[in-house]
Design an enzyme around this catalytic site. Sequence first.
Site, PDB file in Angstrom:
ATOM      1  CE  LYS A  15      -4.193  -1.144   2.486  1.00 40.49           C
ATOM      2  NZ  LYS A  15      -4.895  -0.862   3.735  1.00 40.49           N
ATOM      3  CG  ASP A  69      -9.229   0.409   6.995  1.00 37.34           C
ATOM      4  OD1 ASP A  69      -8.210  -0.252   7.294  1.00 37.34           O
ATOM      5  OD2 ASP A  69     -10.374  -0.054   7.082  1.00 37.34           O
ATOM      6  CB  SER A  70      -8.833   0.050   1.202  1.00 39.67           C
ATOM      7  OG  SER A  70      -7.589  -0.560   1.490  1.00 39.67           O
ATOM      8  CG  ASP A 153      -4.517  -5.864  -6.797  1.00 42.25           C
ATOM      9  OD1 ASP A 153      -5.609  -5.310  -6.581  1.00 42.25           O
ATOM     10  OD2 ASP A 153      -3.417  -5.315  -6.588  1.00 42.25           O
ATOM     11  CE  LYS A 173      -4.428  -1.761  -7.058  1.00 46.57           C
ATOM     12  NZ  LYS A 173      -3.922  -2.537  -5.929  1.00 46.57           N
ATOM     13  CG  HIS A 178      -9.724   1.173  -4.245  1.00 43.67           C
ATOM     14  ND1 HIS A 178      -9.045   0.482  -5.218  1.00 43.67           N
ATOM     15  CD2 HIS A 178      -9.334   0.616  -3.070  1.00 43.67           C
ATOM     16  CE1 HIS A 178      -8.322  -0.471  -4.662  1.00 43.67           C
ATOM     17  NE2 HIS A 178      -8.467  -0.408  -3.360  1.00 43.67           N
TER      18      HIS A 178
HETATM   19  P1  IMP Z   1      -6.530  -2.851   5.643  1.00 43.95           P
HETATM   20  O1  IMP Z   1      -7.009  -1.574   5.022  1.00 43.95           O
HETATM   21  O2  IMP Z   1      -5.052  -2.868   5.792  1.00 43.95           O
HETATM   22  O3  IMP Z   1      -7.290  -3.216   6.861  1.00 43.95           O
HETATM   23  O4  IMP Z   1      -6.829  -4.026   4.633  1.00 43.95           O
HETATM   24  C1  IMP Z   1      -7.459  -3.856   3.425  1.00 43.95           C
HETATM   25  C2  IMP Z   1      -7.819  -5.215   2.830  1.00 43.95           C
HETATM   26  O5  IMP Z   1      -8.424  -5.008   1.564  1.00 43.95           O
HETATM   27  C3  IMP Z   1      -6.624  -6.116   2.597  1.00 43.95           C
HETATM   28  O6  IMP Z   1      -7.022  -7.451   2.666  1.00 43.95           O
HETATM   29  C4  IMP Z   1      -6.231  -5.817   1.202  1.00 43.95           C
HETATM   30  O7  IMP Z   1      -5.632  -6.888   0.619  1.00 43.95           O
HETATM   31  C5  IMP Z   1      -7.574  -5.475   0.555  1.00 43.95           C
HETATM   32  N1  IMP Z   1      -7.334  -4.405  -0.419  1.00 43.95           N
HETATM   33  C6  IMP Z   1      -7.415  -3.072  -0.230  1.00 43.95           C
HETATM   34  N2  IMP Z   1      -7.056  -2.406  -1.335  1.00 43.95           N
HETATM   35  C7  IMP Z   1      -6.716  -3.353  -2.216  1.00 43.95           C
HETATM   36  C8  IMP Z   1      -6.222  -3.279  -3.545  1.00 43.95           C
HETATM   37  O8  IMP Z   1      -5.965  -2.217  -4.122  1.00 43.95           O
HETATM   38  N3  IMP Z   1      -6.005  -4.455  -4.144  1.00 43.95           N
HETATM   39  C9  IMP Z   1      -6.241  -5.654  -3.542  1.00 43.95           C
HETATM   40  N4  IMP Z   1      -6.662  -5.785  -2.304  1.00 43.95           N
HETATM   41  C10 IMP Z   1      -6.911  -4.630  -1.639  1.00 43.95           C
END
Ligand code: IMP
Length: 201
Positions: A15, A69-70, A153, A173, A178
């Site tokens: 990230k 956070d995502s 991904d 990407k 997002h």
């Molecule tokens: P956190 O935000 O670190 O709690 O985790 C985010 C979760 O969503 C993780 O499991 C990531 O692998 C997934 N995630 C968030 N953004 C992406 C992305 O751009 N690609 C793939 N997985 C994502």
Amino acid sequence: MKTNILYVATNNTSKFREIRQIAEDYGIHAQMPAVPVDVQEGVVSYEENALLKASFVTAQFGVDALGEDSGIEVPALGGFPGVISARFVAGSDQDRNNALLERMKALGHGQRQAVFKAYIVITLADGGHLTGYGELRGSIAGVPAGGNGFGYDPIFIPDGYDRTLGLLSEEEKNRISHRRKAIESAFRQYRGHSGNTAGER
Ligand code: IMP
């Protein structure tokens, strides 16, 4: 001269890499803090978790900080896995991809839509914070493909594409992600704070 350094409150190097590359487009130099971001993420909202992470760094070092956070949501599964995307199954990203693909088997062909959501919170050393949001719509592939990126991904095909994010280059990407949209939104608000020039292109 003011240098636009912004600390990124994450322990996730994949990230961080993406955020650093996007931030460069806005003249911001992203740095990882010298200590691990030690916060207990909640299960309530992405925004709250992003705020927790950014606040940790601002409290520790007295600097502006960016928290993120995502997660991924499948509407046909009621938005699952959402805020617990990183931890609904213990193990590796690959284990979680397989677990999500397994759950998708219960759904029909027309129910593979999914959305990535990202929240960026910038906490300001002089108080307050800004929030940016972005999403990327697409669908869940039948089988994983591609080794680029991270997380989900390899099983996510963005709308308008015929390949997973795992098969797109980092640049491709980062143009549509997002995270890019959330950062853009946050930087538009951040511009001018503390004399920084974020977003002046
Ligand atoms: P956190 O935000 O670190 O709690 O985790 C985010 C979760 O969503 C993780 O499991 C990531 O692998 C997934 N995630 C968030 N953004 C992406 C992305 O751009 N690609 C793939 N997985 C994502």
